[in-house]
Design an enzyme around this catalytic site. Structure first.
Site, PDB file in Angstrom:
ATOM      1  N   ARG A  15       9.023   2.540  13.175  1.00 14.37           N
ATOM      2  CA  ARG A  15       8.073   3.043  14.175  1.00 14.37           C
ATOM      3  C   ARG A  15       7.434   4.309  13.615  1.00 14.37           C
ATOM      4  O   ARG A  15       8.119   5.143  13.006  1.00 14.37           O
ATOM      5  CB  ARG A  15       8.780   3.379  15.497  1.00 14.37           C
ATOM      6  CG  ARG A  15       9.215   2.175  16.320  1.00 14.37           C
ATOM      7  CD  ARG A  15       8.027   1.394  16.890  1.00 14.37           C
ATOM      8  NE  ARG A  15       8.430   0.292  17.738  1.00 14.37           N
ATOM      9  CZ  ARG A  15       8.631  -0.966  17.334  1.00 14.37           C
ATOM     10  NH1 ARG A  15       8.457  -1.304  16.067  1.00 14.37           N
ATOM     11  NH2 ARG A  15       8.990  -1.900  18.201  1.00 14.37           N
ATOM     12  N   GLU A  17      -1.253   3.751  17.204  1.00 12.91           N
ATOM     13  CA  GLU A  17      -1.665   2.406  16.783  1.00 12.91           C
ATOM     14  C   GLU A  17      -2.638   1.818  17.793  1.00 12.91           C
ATOM     15  O   GLU A  17      -2.393   1.950  18.988  1.00 12.91           O
ATOM     16  CB  GLU A  17      -0.433   1.501  16.648  1.00 12.91           C
ATOM     17  CG  GLU A  17       0.484   1.961  15.517  1.00 12.91           C
ATOM     18  CD  GLU A  17       1.689   1.038  15.304  1.00 12.91           C
ATOM     19  OE1 GLU A  17       1.737  -0.040  15.913  1.00 12.91           O
ATOM     20  OE2 GLU A  17       2.561   1.425  14.534  1.00 12.91           O
ATOM     21  N   HIS A  60       0.869  -3.044  11.435  1.00 14.81           N
ATOM     22  CA  HIS A  60       2.101  -3.407  12.144  1.00 14.81           C
ATOM     23  C   HIS A  60       2.338  -4.925  12.051  1.00 14.81           C
ATOM     24  O   HIS A  60       2.421  -5.620  13.058  1.00 14.81           O
ATOM     25  CB  HIS A  60       2.039  -2.944  13.609  1.00 14.81           C
ATOM     26  CG  HIS A  60       3.394  -2.796  14.244  1.00 14.81           C
ATOM     27  ND1 HIS A  60       3.696  -1.805  15.138  1.00 14.81           N
ATOM     28  CD2 HIS A  60       4.535  -3.533  14.106  1.00 14.81           C
ATOM     29  CE1 HIS A  60       4.960  -1.937  15.530  1.00 14.81           C
ATOM     30  NE2 HIS A  60       5.479  -2.975  14.919  1.00 14.81           N
TER      31      HIS A  60
END
Ligand code: GLV
Length: 325
Positions: A237, A266, A285
């Site tokens: 993360r 993000e 991601h």
């Protein structure tokens, strides 16, 4: 009467059909305040919640008094207020096993692409710059036989250690709260404190959950402990890393490169300095993002939700204490 669920992710038709046999589906685009307002009655009577990416906190739960089970199509559950769910007796289900190998592949891809500068040199070829036999300015560094440091030795850490040890003959260091006898026996992994890992590893790979304890666990001090030749990889993360400190370390060439699949914000701001740096490989991601694995995760999440609504959960529950109430 079938229970109602809020679905905030698109699923394939066959999964929708499976769900429809057991539940009434209210499909919404997201969990934003606007959506909540528009579907207030649906949220109020929903007994299940299925999706990924939205924030599930007390404010949302106040509007969902009938909720009994939440199922996220992800392994990570940092978007969920677990205490608030547990207090209300709501089961939180996740998908911890089906994505292990795919995320480990992503980590290895970041290791290889940063070390061998794959994106950078491939772009140069496309720009027509390969006009003669290449020289040192195109060279990368070896991956095989280098030391790989893994911060977090859960399932994905294990799968990464396997790839590194068996596939690339890499010595493996790991930093984790507890000892992992399997990693030590099977992959000759050596447990060490964070500072030793940072100062010895050629690749520092972050793969552990985001929590209050791990927030900004990697900052200026930790980056300064890395070798100037080392490469930093994050597929966990973004918030585990102080991104500004990482930008500074890369700018000042205090580390060689970074492979980043996750970011503090993000999607990442297209103006981020990280995106201007040739030695940064940035991916959106994609840890578990293969067709096969995302499909397996969606199936797993549907199974998890139905099991929780029917009261026959055997696995994949984050807060199993609610099940015995
Ligand atoms: C992806 O980041 C996940 O948590 O599944």
């Amino acid at each position: 009467m079938k229970p109602s669920i809020i679905l905030y992710k698109t699923l394939t038709d066959n999964l929708i059909d499976r769900l429809k046999q057991r539940v009434n589906i209210i499909q919404v685009p997201d969990l934003s305040p606007d959506t909540l307002k528009k579907h207030a009655d649906d949220f109020a009577r929903a007994e299940g919640l299925l999706g990924s990416g939205g924030k599930v906190d007390s404010a949302l739960l106040e509007n969902m008094p009938a909720l009994r089970a939440v199922s996220t199509i992800s392994v990570g559950y940092n978007n969920f207020d677990v205490n608030a769910l547990t207090e209300r007796g709501i089961a939180l289900m996740h998908t911890p096993t089906v994505l292990t190998d795919t995320v480990a592949d992503t980590l290895m891809a970041l290791v290889l692409s940063t070390a061998r500068r794959i994106n950078e040199v491939a772009e140069r070829v496309k720009r027509g710059e390969w006009t003669h036999s290449i020289g040192p300015d195109w060279f990368g560094v070896d991956v095989h036989h280098k030391t790989l440091g893994i911060i977090g030795m859960g399932r994905i850490g294990m799968a990464l250690a396997q790839r590194a040890h068996c596939g690339f003959s890499m010595p493996v260091l790991y930093h984790a709260r507890s000892q992992h006898a399997q990693a030590e026996e099977r992959f000759n992994a050596r447990r060490c404190n964070l500072n030793t890992l940072l100062s010895e590893a050629d690749f520092v790979c972050l793969i552990l959950p985001l929590s209050a304890e791990t927030h900004h666990m990697i900052g200026a001090e930790q980056l300064a402990a890395m070798k100037p030749t080392a490469i930093f990889i994050n597929a966990a993360r973004g918030q585990i890393v102080d991104e500004q400190a990482l930008i500074n370390a890369l700018r000042e060439k205090r580390i060689r490169a970074a492979g980043l699949d996750v970011f503090e914000q993000e999607p990442i701001d297209p103006q981020s300095p990280l995106l201007q740096m040739p030695n940064v490989v940035a991916t959106p991601h994609i840890g578990s993002a293969t067709a096969e694995t995302r499909d397996a995760m969606a199936h797993n999440a549907v199974d998890n939700l139905l099991a929780a609504l029917q009261g026959n959960v055997t696995k994949n529950c984050v807060n199993p204490e609610v099940l015995s109430r």
